[in-house]
Design an enzyme around this catalytic site. Structure first.
Site, PDB file in Angstrom:
ATOM      1  N   SER A 143       7.483   7.479   5.832  1.00  0.00           N
ATOM      2  CA  SER A 143       6.579   7.705   6.959  1.00  0.00           C
ATOM      3  C   SER A 143       6.013   6.380   7.445  1.00  0.00           C
ATOM      4  CB  SER A 143       5.425   8.643   6.537  1.00  0.00           C
ATOM      5  OG  SER A 143       4.681   8.068   5.472  1.00  0.00           O
ATOM      6  N   GLY A 184      -8.844   5.587   4.514  1.00  0.00           N
ATOM      7  CA  GLY A 184     -10.116   5.073   5.009  1.00  0.00           C
ATOM      8  C   GLY A 184     -11.152   4.885   3.924  1.00  0.00           C
ATOM      9  N   HIS A 441     -15.153  12.612 -28.254  1.00  0.00           N
ATOM     10  CA  HIS A 441     -16.479  12.120 -27.884  1.00  0.00           C
ATOM     11  C   HIS A 441     -16.624  10.691 -28.403  1.00  0.00           C
ATOM     12  CE1 HIS A 441     -20.837  12.010 -27.311  1.00  0.00           C
ATOM     13  NE2 HIS A 441     -20.898  11.443 -28.519  1.00  0.00           N
TER      14      HIS A 441
END
Length: 460
Positions: A143, A184, A441
């Protein structure tokens, strides 16, 4: 006998992945590329952008390190940042070329045109044309950036992402970014981290308008705290060059306003590219502005297939790569090995955003009974340590079967965590099954357990 069993046009993620898979399956394969291997993603898109984002994040973290005891004068060199960006792309290009060579895929340099079914002409940089025959032809031509017909959008200093990524040794004092989508917001993050005055303009009501509304709203708040001026529901009417810079004329909720920047980035989107791919007497069927393909990626031209941005509705590098593999496997009599219905998407803002599947609202619009569970990471240890701003995780499940059907993550390393939700969806796992997983954790990932607990409580 044809020169090749498969000739791939375009060496982006879809094209080179397809070529490598074809060679592994025993097909005599060639790939044609008129520019650099790796396509837009590697040379003018994903990889360069993420490399620059990494560089700006290093600077931003150090410049704002007083709270953790990091002090001292600091500066950055834009030229060196772009040199680093180029070195990363060059290294990855070399890796792809090495893989193609090892797989015995012929790399043909030039511009390809399909002249007839099974026939391709390749024109080199010197104008020399060479004809090849192939049993099958696969178009993976990608594209290009969209430039809408807005007056003044062709002024000097108005760039697309392709032009911006060519690089400059001079930092910009200010930039106006037109388009609050993925491109953007990533460039807004990059430039704001470097202290550039950024104005981000989006025509829709929220940033990232194709995603869950809360993601765009939350990101806008974080960008504003970073100094970015965010203007939503703002339509660009024209641009003009003034003594103060490039002036962008906008209309926002019936009112006219202007914003000015040293440069303007047009990041409105991309469109399928296959100009000149077919000879004038070949007219493939189209699906809107994309090549029309069937479930096996066949175009209306016999023996010609298409994948990636040229034919797909979702323009993502990993979609093109998955389609490339799927297409070749189908060519060789298989059924494809990837579930193409579950597509993760990532935005490399700060914090990161990653999504897959449906939002609760989208599910209900489709008549699917759904409920969502959510966890904000206010008490997550790793998030408190890094302090990237408000973070959350949202999971969506069917309220009848309890299967996971979507996830929206906005937190550090979201792009590295989304695949476990994709895995859950592909394998039709329920919320309760996800709850049985032990998560380490301290980690960002452990917050998923809290989100799943919230979701299972609503499903009870």
């Amino acid at each position: 006998m044809s020169d090749y069993q498969l000739l791939v046009i375009g060496a982006g993620p879809g094209g080179y992945t397809a070529a490598l898979r074809a060679a592994k399956l025993g097909l005599h394969t060639a790939i044609v590329e008129r520019r650099e291997v790796g396509g837009t993603c590697l040379n003018r898109g994903c990889i360069p952008t993420k490399t620059l984002l990494h560089a700006s994040q290093v600077y931003h973290d150090a410049a704002n390190g007083a709270s953790v005891g990091v002090h001292g004068a600091l500066s950055y060199d834009m030229g060196e940042m772009f040199a680093f960006k180029r070195s990363v792309s060059e290294k990855l290009r070399g890796g792809i070329l090495s893989l193609l060579k090892s797989a015995k895929v012929d790399v043909l340099e030039g511009t390809a045109q399909i002249t007839a079914p099974g026939q391709v002409s390749v024109t080199g940089a010197d104008g020399t044309r060479t004809a090849y025959t192939a049993e099958r032809i696969l178009a993976a031509t990608g594209s290009v950036n969209v430039r809408p017909p807005i007056p003044g959008l062709d002024l000097p200093g108005v760039m697309t992402s392709d032009e911006l990524l060519e690089g400059t040794d001079t930092p910009y004092a200010s930039i106006v970014i037109i388009g609050g989508g993925v491109i953007g917001v990533e460039f807004a993050t990059f430039y704001s981290h470097l202290g550039c005055r950024v104005t981000l303009v989006e025509g829709m009501a929220n940033l990232l308008p194709q995603l869950d509304r809360e993601l765009g709203q939350n990101l806008a708040q974080i960008l504003k705290k970073q100094g970015v001026e965010v203007l939503t529901s703002a339509m660009v009417r024209s641009l003009e060059q003034t003594g103060e810079g490039l002036c962008v004329h906008l209309e926002q909720k019936g009112k006219e306003l202007t914003v000015t920047g040293e440069k303007v980035l047009c990041a409105i989107g991309r469109r399928a590219y296959f100009e000149g791919l077919f000879a004038p007497d070949l007219n493939p069927a189209l699906n809107g502005k994309r090549l029309l393909v069937d479930e096996d990626y066949r175009t209306s031209i016999p023996g010609v297939y298409a994948i990636g941005d040229a034919s797909a509705a979702v323009q993502l590098a990993h979609v093109a790569a998955a389609q490339g593999t799927d297409c070749v496997e189908r060519m060789c009599g298989g059924k494809g090995s990837t579930d193409l219905n579950v597509i993760p998407s990532c935005i490399y803002s700060a914090p990161e955003i990653a999504v897959v599947g449906l939002t609760e609202a989208e599910a209900k619009e489709q008549g699917i009974p759904a409920v969502s569970g959510k966890c904000t990471l206010f008490s997550n240890a790793r998030t408190i340590i890094e302090d990237p701003g408000r973070c959350f995780m949202k999971l969506v499940a069917r309220s009848d079967t309890r299967e996971i059907i979507g996830a929206q993550l906005m937190c550090q390393h979201a792009s590295d965590m989304i695949s476990q939700l994709s895995t859950a969806m592909v394998n039709h796992l329920t919320a309760r099954q996800l709850l049985s997983v032990m998560r380490p954790h301290p980690s960002f990932e452990e917050a998923l357990s809290e989100a799943v607990e919230n979701l299972t409580a609503k499903l009870a």
